[in-house]
Design an enzyme around this catalytic site. Structure first.
Site, PDB file in Angstrom:
ATOM      1  N   GLY A  94       0.677  -1.186  -0.071  1.00 36.74           N
ATOM      2  CA  GLY A  94      -0.267   0.270   0.029  1.00 36.74           C
ATOM      3  C   GLY A  94       1.158   1.104   0.067  1.00 36.74           C
ATOM      4  O   GLY A  94       2.472   1.384  -0.408  1.00 36.74           O
ATOM      5  N   TYR A 103     -16.274   2.476   8.658  1.00 32.13           N
ATOM      6  CA  TYR A 103     -14.630   2.381   8.838  1.00 32.13           C
ATOM      7  C   TYR A 103     -14.305   3.272   9.588  1.00 32.13           C
ATOM      8  O   TYR A 103     -13.120   2.346  10.402  1.00 32.13           O
ATOM      9  CB  TYR A 103     -14.302   3.729   7.358  1.00 32.13           C
ATOM     10  CG  TYR A 103     -12.717   3.636   7.315  1.00 32.13           C
ATOM     11  CD1 TYR A 103     -11.610   2.841   7.430  1.00 32.13           C
ATOM     12  CD2 TYR A 103     -12.775   4.973   7.582  1.00 32.13           C
ATOM     13  CE1 TYR A 103     -10.495   3.166   7.737  1.00 32.13           C
ATOM     14  CE2 TYR A 103     -11.211   4.898   7.801  1.00 32.13           C
ATOM     15  CZ  TYR A 103      -9.911   3.901   7.648  1.00 32.13           C
ATOM     16  OH  TYR A 103      -8.932   4.889   7.322  1.00 32.13           O
TER      17      TYR A 103
END
Length: 307
Positions: free
Chosen positions: A10, A136
């Site tokens: 990432g 989230y």
């Protein structure tokens, strides 16, 4: 030290790869996603036994967790909730348990989305109550609590508006849109601070060095700097301001960028209207000097243009 990096493919993981080349420590980069031409070991952090084996086989002293479910809108799908909770709450707990068992350190990256439910207009402090407005943020908050409950040495770094030269992010999206669209509307009623992933990776390196220095003298005492910290670049802006600077630094002046309200872009989740993070604690604890957001943005765009 032997340091395990999860989510290594990432944005932050890739910056950790770059910075680690200047380190004397041994870094092991893991991910469930494999990228051609990039050396990555497969590790599923939802599997505690796999983590334990990786830690034992490589004599791991510290884990840097860069892995997470980060699709904010996608997290609102009720069918995805269990998966998001698994990745953002249970997996960090697994890493914390593994580090507790070997007296190691977990450096975990969290988010400004743990805030947002209460109205405020002063920078968020670490001890401020979490009031997430979506799945989230809620699952990331659960992850923080699970790490603390596990009892390992830990540094939780809440960050915001992360961008880099890698993967998909706001800067790269806006570079494309401002180069191809005659006009663009961007929200001006959400305020925070962009964070260059390279700067966050540099801060993590400082934290790891501090832990190494202390563990050599105090081991196996608890790390005296265990806790939650905030890290973003310095300064404050809206997404509109951010976009204006992206276009300016890229030399893209033809796109007419206009401010708009959030309700012009309906979303499954209410995003924090104000999520500026107070960074006093991390600067004092680790002696950090944090770059101003426009200076870091200029560097990133220069790197992208020179690729």
């Amino acid at each position: 030290m032997n340091i395990l990096v999860t989510g290594a493919n990432g944005q932050l993981g890739n910056e950790m790869r770059i910075i680690s080349k200047n380190s004397n420590d041994r870094y092991i980069f893991t991910d469930v996603n494999q990228v051609e031409g990039v050396e990555t070991i497969y590790l599923d952090i939802t599997d505690l036994e796999s983590i334990r084996k990786m830690v034992a086989d490589n004599n791991i002293d510290a884990i840097v967790n860069c892995a997470a479910w980060t699709n904010v809108d996608g997290a609102e799908d009720p069918e995805k909730y269990d998966l998001v909770e698994l990745l953002n709450a249970k997996a960090p707990e697994n890493l914390a348990i593994a580090m507790k068992e070997v007296d190691g350190l977990l450096v975990h990256v969290s988010t400004d989305y743990v805030f947002g439910g209460d109205p405020y207009n002063t920078p968020c402090m670490e001890d401020q109550k979490g009031t997430p407005t979506g799945v989230y943020g809620l699952t990331k908050l659960h992850g923080e609590k699970n790490i603390q409950a596990a009892g390992c040495n830990y540094v939780i770094l809440r960050t915001a508006w992360l961008y880099s030269e890698f993967g998909k992010n706001f800067v790269k999206t806006m570079l494309n849109l401002t180069a191809t669209k005659p006009q663009l509307k961007v929200v001006f009623d959400q305020v925070g601070t962009p964070t260059y992933a390279y700067d966050l990776a540099q801060a993590i390196m400082v934290i790891l060095e501090e832990y190494k220095k202390e563990s050599l003298t105090l081991n196996p005492e608890p790390f005296t700097k265990n806790g939650i910290y905030h890290f973003s670049n310095e300064g404050v802006c809206s997404w509109f301001d951010f976009t204006k600077m992206i276009a300016e630094y890229a030399g893209q002046t033809k796109c007419d960028i206009q401010p708009c309200h959030s309700d012009e872009f309906p979303s499954p989740v209410k995003r924090p209207a104000y999520s500026v993070l107070d960074k006093t604690k991390v600067k004092q604890a680790f002696g950090l000097t944090i770059p101003y957001w426009t200076n870091s943005l200029r560097k990133c765009i220069s790197n992208l243009q020179n690729q």
